[in-house]
Design a protein around this motif. Structure first.
Motif, short mmCIF file in Angstrom:
data_model
loop_
_atom_site.label_atom_id
_atom_site.label_comp_id
_atom_site.label_asym_id
_atom_site.label_seq_id
_atom_site.Cartn_x
_atom_site.Cartn_y
_atom_site.Cartn_z
N LEU A 181 0.81 -1.22 0.00
CA LEU A 181 0.00 0.00 0.00
C LEU A 181 0.84 1.27 0.00
N GLN A 182 2.14 1.12 -0.14
CA GLN A 182 3.01 2.29 -0.06
C GLN A 182 2.69 3.33 -1.13
N SER A 183 2.29 2.90 -2.32
CA SER A 183 1.98 3.85 -3.39
C SER A 183 0.57 3.66 -3.93
N ALA A 212 2.65 3.08 14.42
CA ALA A 212 3.60 3.97 13.77
C ALA A 212 4.50 3.22 12.79
N GLN A 213 4.68 1.91 12.99
CA GLN A 213 5.54 1.13 12.11
C GLN A 213 4.80 0.65 10.86
N LEU A 214 3.49 0.87 10.80
CA LEU A 214 2.69 0.42 9.66
C LEU A 214 1.87 1.58 9.10
N PRO A 215 2.51 2.68 8.71
CA PRO A 215 1.76 3.88 8.32
C PRO A 215 0.87 3.69 7.10
N ASN A 216 1.32 2.91 6.12
CA ASN A 216 0.53 2.74 4.90
C ASN A 216 -0.71 1.90 5.15
N LEU A 217 -0.53 0.82 5.89
CA LEU A 217 -1.67 -0.05 6.22
C LEU A 217 -2.69 0.70 7.06
N THR A 240 9.76 6.92 -2.71
CA THR A 240 9.65 6.21 -3.98
C THR A 240 10.34 4.87 -3.86
N ALA A 241 10.47 4.36 -2.62
CA ALA A 241 11.10 3.07 -2.40
C ALA A 241 10.28 1.97 -3.06
N ARG A 242 10.94 0.85 -3.32
CA ARG A 242 10.29 -0.24 -4.05
C ARG A 242 9.07 -0.76 -3.30
N VAL A 243 7.99 -0.93 -4.03
CA VAL A 243 6.77 -1.49 -3.46
C VAL A 243 6.70 -2.97 -3.79
N PRO A 244 6.47 -3.85 -2.79
CA PRO A 244 6.43 -5.29 -3.07
C PRO A 244 5.18 -5.67 -3.82
N ASP A 245 5.29 -6.69 -4.66
CA ASP A 245 4.15 -7.22 -5.39
C ASP A 245 3.53 -8.35 -4.58
N ILE A 246 2.26 -8.18 -4.14
CA ILE A 246 1.62 -9.16 -3.27
C ILE A 246 1.52 -10.52 -3.96
N GLN A 247 1.59 -10.55 -5.31
CA GLN A 247 1.40 -11.82 -6.00
C GLN A 247 2.69 -12.60 -6.19
#
Length: 387
Positions: A74-76, A111-116, A177-184
């Protein structure tokens, strides 16, 4: 029936492992197309997220791994499926699965999970969701727009840095703009690498993206290791019995849509009982060179998912309504399969390391799902090797 009632029905079905969510998803789509998605790719994403929600409900995945995965995904993104900000069944299903967990998070853990947490707060303020679920207080991170000198920064910076374990602390104060993981396609090891990138690794997103692209292009140019050379078909096991010369092997007769059934030897005897395989739909690699296994002819290979220590193994399953004999497809790989794989080229040996299930249990080749006309193929074993 309104969306509020359907949310309650969806919640009840998520918590009942023996039920199927497809009815609820179809019902919601009749109320509003935005909830089920319009574009085919969005509907595919929704299907995979709902499957993941069921995995969460049955506790088949590490909670810590799941939180990190969803947070980075969910970062981006504003929502889980689609490219906009519209909430879909995917968001609702994961929200339901996470509600109790998020309610128990401390302020430090939040605080460690800001995007979620940002996404969670967005979903919980949806009118229908708000009527069903009690609001959980979410402390939103402070945000300071970056100045011109900061626009090129590619890693997240925090006012307080990181703790001794490398976990995020403090408030996010620049755009990332750090890499966002692909959930799949993300495995546990890849998630760890993604966390290192977010926490200040020297590796840059542009370099990672370039290396991934170059690797993918190089592999596509190698015809011998292209997934398109494999002929993987949907089959159904019609008969199964113990191999007369090996206790760990089964002999199966499998219908793959040809005039005659295929006889295949597989090493599933120590994992599944015969009645568990009867009438089961499986994926069969049909263009391997026929050969004898302990004096019994085998004319195919049943593709199976297995965990790291090989204590659990099961056939990868196509959708129940996938046609018998249908060939499995991979987006971007449209070539025709070879009639028979040449053992001297070691084509299968080159391809097998790239066959895995992802965090949702979806079968993939380099992150690309195994697809049928009725959807993707999957296993109950996530982040597993396939062979």
């Amino acid at each position: 029936m309104g969306d509020k009632e359907l949310l309650n029905a969806l919640k009840e079905r998520l918590l009942t492992p023996t039920t199927d969510l497809s009815f609820d998803v179809s019902a919601i789509s009749l109320v509003g197309q935005s909830l089920i998605g319009v574009a085919p790719e969005t509907r595919s994403e929704i299907t995979q997220w709902v499957s993941f929600a069921r995995t969460l409900a049955s506790s088949k995945v590490s909670i810590d791994l799941m939180l990190v995965t969803v947070n980075l995904y969910l970062q981006s993104r504003s929502v889980l499926a689609g490219k906009g900000t519209n909430i879909t069944v995917a968001d609702i299903a994961i929200f339901i699965s996470l509600w109790d967990l998020v309610a128990a998070l401390s302020a430090t853990e939040q605080a460690q999970l800001p995007n979620l947490l940002r996404w969670f707060d967005y979903v919980q303020h949806n009118n229908e969701v708000h009527q069903v679920y009690k609001e959980i207080p979410i402390k939103k991170p402070d945000f300071r727009p970056p100045n011109a000198a900061c626009l090129g920064v590619s890693a997240i910076k925090t006012s307080a840095g990181t703790d001794s374990n490398g976990a995020l602390k403090g408030n996010v104060d620049v755009n990332s703009t750090a890499r966002v993981p692909d959930i799949q396609s993300e495995t546990a090891g890849e998630i760890e690498n993604a966390e290192k990138t977010v926490n200040g690794s020297k590796a840059t997103p542009k370099k990672q993206a370039k290396e991934s692209k170059e690797k993918a292009q190089a592999q596509k140019k190698d015809v011998d290791c292209s997934i398109s050379v494999l002929d993987i078909r949907v089959g159904i096991i019609q008969k199964v019995w113990k191999h007369p010369g090996a206790d760990g092997l089964y002999v199966e007769e499998i219908d793959v849509g040809e005039s005659n059934v295929r006889q295949v030897v597989s090493g599933l005897a120590k994992y599944l009982k015969e009645d568990q395989l009867m009438k089961k739909k499986v994926l069969v690699l049909t263009n391997v060179k026929p050969g004898k296994v302990r004096d019994v002819l085998s004319s195919g290979l049943v593709l199976c998912a297995s965990n790291k220590d090989h204590s659990v193994c099961e056939p990868v399953a196509p959708p129940e309504d996938a046609p018998i004999g249908e060939r499995i497809k991979f987006e971007g790989y449209e070539g025709n399969p070879e009639e028979v794989l040449n053992p001297k080229k070691k084509q299968l040996e080159k391809i097998l390391p790239d066959l895995r299930t992802d965090a949702l249990g979806i079968a993939t080749f380099q992150g690309i799902p195994f697809m049928t006309s009725k959807g993707s193929c999957q296993s109950t074993i996530s982040n597993a090797s396939i062979k």
